[in-house]
Design a protein around this motif. Structure first.
Motif, PDB file in Angstrom:
ATOM      1  N   GLY A 174      79.629  44.702  64.465  1.00 13.68           N
ATOM      2  CA  GLY A 174      79.911  46.095  64.785  1.00 13.68           C
ATOM      3  C   GLY A 174      79.838  47.009  63.578  1.00 13.68           C
ATOM      4  O   GLY A 174      80.226  48.178  63.643  1.00 13.68           O
ATOM      5  N   LEU A 175      79.324  46.513  62.439  1.00 14.32           N
ATOM      6  CA  LEU A 175      79.218  47.328  61.227  1.00 14.32           C
ATOM      7  C   LEU A 175      78.039  48.290  61.358  1.00 14.32           C
ATOM      8  O   LEU A 175      76.926  47.866  61.692  1.00 14.32           O
ATOM      9  CB  LEU A 175      79.026  46.421  60.003  1.00 14.32           C
ATOM     10  CG  LEU A 175      78.920  47.128  58.650  1.00 14.32           C
ATOM     11  CD1 LEU A 175      80.285  47.671  58.228  1.00 14.32           C
ATOM     12  CD2 LEU A 175      78.367  46.167  57.582  1.00 14.32           C
ATOM     13  N   PRO A 176      78.244  49.600  61.090  1.00 12.35           N
ATOM     14  CA  PRO A 176      77.118  50.541  61.121  1.00 12.35           C
ATOM     15  C   PRO A 176      76.057  50.155  60.090  1.00 12.35           C
ATOM     16  O   PRO A 176      76.388  49.741  58.973  1.00 12.35           O
ATOM     17  CB  PRO A 176      77.771  51.882  60.773  1.00 12.35           C
ATOM     18  CG  PRO A 176      79.214  51.715  61.129  1.00 12.35           C
ATOM     19  CD  PRO A 176      79.533  50.282  60.857  1.00 12.35           C
ATOM     20  N   ALA A 177      74.813  50.292  60.452  1.00 11.49           N
ATOM     21  CA  ALA A 177      73.713  49.864  59.576  1.00 11.49           C
ATOM     22  C   ALA A 177      73.737  50.581  58.234  1.00 11.49           C
ATOM     23  O   ALA A 177      73.412  49.990  57.195  1.00 11.49           O
ATOM     24  CB  ALA A 177      72.370  50.097  60.272  1.00 11.49           C
ATOM     25  N   GLU A 178      74.154  51.850  58.215  1.00 11.27           N
ATOM     26  CA  GLU A 178      74.116  52.607  56.963  1.00 11.27           C
ATOM     27  C   GLU A 178      75.174  52.135  55.954  1.00 11.27           C
ATOM     28  O   GLU A 178      75.142  52.534  54.789  1.00 11.27           O
ATOM     29  CB  GLU A 178      74.295  54.102  57.228  1.00 11.27           C
ATOM     30  CG  GLU A 178      75.623  54.483  57.858  1.00 11.27           C
ATOM     31  CD  GLU A 178      75.588  54.466  59.385  1.00 11.27           C
ATOM     32  OE1 GLU A 178      76.478  55.075  59.992  1.00 11.27           O
ATOM     33  OE2 GLU A 178      74.648  53.853  59.933  1.00 11.27           O
ATOM     34  N   LEU A 179      76.104  51.278  56.401  1.00  6.56           N
ATOM     35  CA  LEU A 179      77.112  50.746  55.497  1.00  6.56           C
ATOM     36  C   LEU A 179      76.717  49.388  54.911  1.00  6.56           C
ATOM     37  O   LEU A 179      77.488  48.799  54.149  1.00  6.56           O
ATOM     38  CB  LEU A 179      78.466  50.623  56.202  1.00  6.56           C
ATOM     39  CG  LEU A 179      79.107  51.936  56.648  1.00  6.56           C
ATOM     40  CD1 LEU A 179      80.490  51.687  57.243  1.00  6.56           C
ATOM     41  CD2 LEU A 179      79.203  52.923  55.488  1.00  6.56           C
ATOM     42  N   LEU A 180      75.533  48.895  55.259  1.00  5.71           N
ATOM     43  CA  LEU A 180      75.035  47.632  54.697  1.00  5.71           C
ATOM     44  C   LEU A 180      73.937  47.933  53.683  1.00  5.71           C
ATOM     45  O   LEU A 180      72.973  48.641  53.981  1.00  5.71           O
ATOM     46  CB  LEU A 180      74.484  46.721  55.800  1.00  5.71           C
ATOM     47  CG  LEU A 180      73.825  45.415  55.320  1.00  5.71           C
ATOM     48  CD1 LEU A 180      74.816  44.543  54.557  1.00  5.71           C
ATOM     49  CD2 LEU A 180      73.217  44.653  56.499  1.00  5.71           C
ATOM     50  N   ALA A 216      59.328  48.437  55.575  1.00  2.00           N
ATOM     51  CA  ALA A 216      59.323  49.338  56.727  1.00  2.00           C
ATOM     52  C   ALA A 216      60.227  48.816  57.837  1.00  2.00           C
ATOM     53  O   ALA A 216      60.965  49.583  58.475  1.00  2.00           O
ATOM     54  CB  ALA A 216      57.890  49.514  57.242  1.00  2.00           C
ATOM     55  N   ALA A 217      60.197  47.500  58.058  1.00  3.03           N
ATOM     56  CA  ALA A 217      61.022  46.906  59.114  1.00  3.03           C
ATOM     57  C   ALA A 217      62.506  47.039  58.798  1.00  3.03           C
ATOM     58  O   ALA A 217      63.320  47.366  59.675  1.00  3.03           O
ATOM     59  CB  ALA A 217      60.647  45.437  59.301  1.00  3.03           C
ATOM     60  N   LEU A 218      62.885  46.794  57.545  1.00  2.31           N
ATOM     61  CA  LEU A 218      64.304  46.886  57.168  1.00  2.31           C
ATOM     62  C   LEU A 218      64.797  48.330  57.227  1.00  2.31           C
ATOM     63  O   LEU A 218      65.930  48.590  57.670  1.00  2.31           O
ATOM     64  CB  LEU A 218      64.503  46.313  55.769  1.00  2.31           C
ATOM     65  CG  LEU A 218      64.317  44.791  55.636  1.00  2.31           C
ATOM     66  CD1 LEU A 218      64.397  44.372  54.172  1.00  2.31           C
ATOM     67  CD2 LEU A 218      65.360  44.034  56.459  1.00  2.31           C
ATOM     68  N   LYS A 219      63.968  49.271  56.766  1.00  5.00           N
ATOM     69  CA  LYS A 219      64.372  50.672  56.862  1.00  5.00           C
ATOM     70  C   LYS A 219      64.461  51.107  58.318  1.00  5.00           C
ATOM     71  O   LYS A 219      65.265  51.980  58.668  1.00  5.00           O
ATOM     72  CB  LYS A 219      63.395  51.562  56.096  1.00  5.00           C
ATOM     73  CG  LYS A 219      63.404  51.351  54.590  1.00  5.00           C
ATOM     74  CD  LYS A 219      64.792  51.546  53.990  1.00  5.00           C
ATOM     75  CE  LYS A 219      65.258  52.968  54.041  1.00  5.00           C
ATOM     76  NZ  LYS A 219      66.576  53.174  53.371  1.00  5.00           N
ATOM     77  N   GLY A 220      63.643  50.463  59.174  1.00  7.62           N
ATOM     78  CA  GLY A 220      63.721  50.748  60.600  1.00  7.62           C
ATOM     79  C   GLY A 220      65.050  50.322  61.201  1.00  7.62           C
ATOM     80  O   GLY A 220      65.543  50.938  62.150  1.00  7.62           O
ATOM     81  N   VAL A 221      65.645  49.276  60.636  1.00 11.07           N
ATOM     82  CA  VAL A 221      66.969  48.834  61.089  1.00 11.07           C
ATOM     83  C   VAL A 221      68.027  49.855  60.684  1.00 11.07           C
ATOM     84  O   VAL A 221      69.050  50.010  61.354  1.00 11.07           O
ATOM     85  CB  VAL A 221      67.300  47.445  60.498  1.00 11.07           C
ATOM     86  CG1 VAL A 221      68.718  47.020  60.827  1.00 11.07           C
ATOM     87  CG2 VAL A 221      66.315  46.412  61.012  1.00 11.07           C
ATOM     88  N   GLY A 222      67.786  50.546  59.550  1.00 11.54           N
ATOM     89  CA  GLY A 222      68.721  51.576  59.107  1.00 11.54           C
ATOM     90  C   GLY A 222      69.563  51.205  57.910  1.00 11.54           C
ATOM     91  O   GLY A 222      70.457  51.967  57.517  1.00 11.54           O
TER      92      GLY A 222
END
Length: 742
Positions: free
Chosen positions: A444-450, A471-477
């Motif tokens: 449940g951790l927001p992607a922008e906090l990882l 590109a794929a990882l940035k797509g995850v956020g």
């Protein structure tokens, strides 16, 4: 008349046949045969008078020399030849000697005196005598053997040199080392050996193909040839293994500098068939006579040091020490036990805060693996992570760390980020984005906090798949951080193409940053300016002192990570610290940075006058140490510190309190490549042999001095009380007092 000199080669005289006609015909036929033979180029003839001057020479030879035969006749026969500067035969001196003996000789190789061309002849000659038995000169024949000599030289070269790189091969290196050590042992001289093994070469070979791998080896050989001094021998042993023999060199400071230069040179990018690739190199070093007196001993110990360098993370160098035998066994056990460490709950995560430079508020926490081994205790990730990478266990550990870090961070209040290291092997896994997505979803951790920390080695092949992964990882956020920036394969091109959110400035740039004359300030300033232009944060790693912190603030570094704020703490302690809301940490540490001083617990010897004391070393830096074991030693007392294995260092007591003494070395220690320190030079086993010790590689342990007098024929008493002996005397006295009281 041409027939006259030809009679010297055994032609019959006119009129010697029946009626004379048959003999004349035979003579003419013989002359024609000789002419045909000369013109065929298979051979030629020559003759001299008693003084060694040419009186006959085949026309073809004169032509090869660029002369008319009339110019050659009357000249000394030896003037046709010259000294070969490559082959060590000194023809102009040896040929006259052979001719002066006036004996038959056969197939003597000489080089023709032809400028700008290599031409070799094989000549034979027979002495001639007149009717009175007097020496009348030589007559003989010759043949062109240039191609034969070239083939022979090529065969000899193939037997002694590597056909791909042109360097000495294993056989030549082995022979050279044997001969060098044998000669140096008699002369009591030293000789160092470096064993080199390329890092990630197999990956390049598998990815780009064997022709590209061969071209890469050629380029590596060329770079090594530019680094290694002319007085040293450089060879390729096969595959991606190289060896360097360095005569008369035992200064470990100098050897470390050479090893670093080799590592830096080999690690620069290569261009292969339009592709760009980066490799590395690990170096193991052993020195005769300290680490062995035979080639087998020296090579075995250099290999062991190389193995340690590769196990320590690669791209490093190591000196051989007797401790490496134990390290190799420990590493083998670590590899075996690591396979069950996760399932048995021995692996955990600690977290080190990353603090805002301006506010002292914790903005992120970096996850750091810890391994609590049931027998070996706490094992540093610097030791077991490289083992995990080499044994293909890093993917399992990395996936677990990702899930656990997300789970822990999901319970943190506020917007504190969690930072997780991703190895090159994980980054190469095409399933990484889905693993990240799953870890975020489950926690449940927001992607922008990882925040995923990546090292520059992910750019090894600079391929399209790297950009696709970004590109794929940035797509995850998630956020991306470039770790250890500037220490490996950095390029501004990476920052232009890769979507990083943060640059982490390696602590190697922090060390010594406050010292006068350092260039690190300019480097850090440039990195910060670059990051600001690209809208990236910056983190300075390894900050420990207030003067370093003040400078980072002045240079506008975004975040600080280091002991001045906090070491890595457990997940429970991190959660407790953040429960009350924003976590503010006030910096605590020394006012000024000092030389790295490492905590140690090590038995060493202290030599003073004619006594040797065994004490405990508590910490160590390149400039001094703290020892415990002697009582009330006066300041300015001079000792010789015996580290073992011939390592002796003169040190002066600068601080003394009870049983603790702070000592300053007369000469600074040097890095051993493994994060430790060693003396620059050692006491030669030859000197120890002169004192009665056997010549050979030094065995482990210290070497007590033999009995010595003070010059008056009597032995001095110990100047200082030893802690152990004082404790024993105290116990005896207390026992006597108790008995008397009883």
């Amino acid at each position: 008349m041409v027939l006259a000199p030809l009679r010297k080669f055994g032609l019959p005289k006119l009129g010697g046949g029946v009626g004379g006609k048959s003999s004349a015909a035979e003579m003419q036929q013989a002359v024609q045969i000789l002419r045909d033979y000369e013109q065929s180029g298979h051979g030629w003839f020559w003759s001299t008078d008693a003084g060694g001057r040419i009186d006959y020479l085949s026309e073809c030879v004169a032509e090869r020399l660029g002369k008319n035969r009339s110019e050659v006749l009357g000249q000394p026969f030896s003037s046709l030849f010259t000294l070969d500067s490559v082959d060590t035969e000194q023809v102009e001196r040896t040929l006259p000697v052979i001719l002066s003996k006036r004996k038959t000789f056969a197939e003597f190789a000489v080089r023709a005196a032809v400028r700008g061309e290599e031409l070799w002849w094989s000549i034979s000659g027979r002495p001639q005598h007149d009717s009175a038995g007097n020496f009348a000169g030589f007559r003989g024949n010759g043949a062109d053997v240039t191609e034969r000599r070239r083939s022979q030289r090529k065969a000899e070269r193939l037997a002694m040199y590597d056909s791909l790189t042109g360097l000495s091969n294993r056989h030549r290196m082995s022979s050279h080392l044997d001969n060098t050590l044998a000669a140096f042992r008699q002369a009591k001289r030293s000789c160092a050996v470096m064993m080199l093994d390329l890092d990630r070469f197999k990956q390049v070979n598998d990815t780009l193909g064997h022709p590209a791998g061969d071209e890469l080896l050629k380029q590596v050989a060329d770079r090594l040839s530019r680094v290694v001094d002319s007085g040293c021998e450089l060879g390729r042993l096969g595959g991606d293994e190289f060896e360097v023999i360095l005569p008369d060199l035992d200064d470990r400071g100098r050897l470390g500098e050479i090893a670093k230069k080799i590592i830096d040179m080999v690690s620069q990018p290569y261009a292969l068939e339009g592709a760009r690739c980066v490799i590395g190199v690990s170096v193991g070093i052993a020195i005769a006579p300290y680490d062995g007196v035979t080639s087998d001993e020296l090579i075995r110990n250099a290999d062991l040091a190389l193995y340690s360098a590769k196990g320590g993370g690669r791209g490093q160098f190591r000196f051989y020490s007797t401790e490496l035998h134990n390290e190799a066994e420990t590493r083998r056990r670590i590899e075996e036990d690591l396979r069950d460490a996760l399932s048995e709950g021995q692996i955990s995560l600690n977290y080190q805060p990353l603090v805002c430079t301006r506010t002292n508020a914790v903005v992120a926490m970096e996850a750091v693996m810890r391994w609590a081994h049931p027998d070996l205790g706490s094992i540093s990730p610097a030791l077991f992570i490289p083992v995990a990478e080499e044994s293909n266990q890093i993917a399992q550990l990395g996936e677990w760390a990702l899930r656990q870090a997300c789970e822990d961070a999901s319970r943190w209040p506020g917007n504190v980020k969690v930072s997780v290291n991703v190895s090159p092997a994980q980054f190469a896994n095409k399933n990484l984005p889905s693993l990240v997505t799953q870890a975020l979803a489950n926690s449940g951790l927001p992607a922008e906090l990882l925040e995923l920390e990546l090292t520059e080695s992910i750019f090894l092949n600079d391929s399209e798949s790297t950009e696709e992964m970004f590109a794929a990882l940035k797509g995850v956020g998630v956020r991306l951080a470039l770790d250890d920036f500037g220490t490996g394969y950095s390029s501004l091109g990476y920052l232009r193409k890769a979507p990083f959110d943060k640059i982490k400035i390696d602590q190697s740039f922090i060390r010594g940053v406050t010292e006068p004359g350092t260039r690190n300030v300019a480097i850090i300033k440039a990195i910060v300016s670059l990051a600001e232009a690209l809208d990236m944060d910056t983190t300075a790693e390894g900050i420990e002192a207030h003067d370093e912190l003040d400078l980072m603030r002045e240079l506008k570094v975004s975040q600080i990570q280091g002991f001045i704020y906090s070491k890595a703490i457990s997940g429970e302690d991190a959660l407790a610290a953040m429960q009350s809301g924003e976590w503010i940490i006030e910096p605590e540490g020394p006012s000024k940075a000092r030389s790295d001083r490492k905590t140690v617990f090590r038995k060493v010897g202290l030599i003073h006058e004619d006594h040797r004391y065994e004490v405990t070393m508590r910490n160590l830096s390149n400039t001094g140490c703290l020892i415990e074991g002697l009582l009330d030693v006066p300041v300015d007392t001079v000792f010789v510190v015996d580290f073992g294995e011939g390592q002796l260092a003169v040190a002066t007591v600068r601080r003394s309190r009870g049983t603790m003494q702070g000592m300053e070395f007369e000469h600074t220690l040097v890095a051993d490549g493994a994060g430790g320190l060693v003396t620059r030079n050692r006491v030669s086993p030859y000197m120890l042999a002169a004192a009665g010790m056997p010549l050979g590689a030094l065995p482990p342990g210290q070497y007590p001095l033999g009995p010595q007098s003070n010059g008056s024929g009597t032995f001095t008493m110990p100047r200082f009380a030893h802690l152990n002996e004082a404790a024993k005397k105290g116990e005896v006295q207390r026992a006597a007092e108790a008995k008397a009281a009883g």
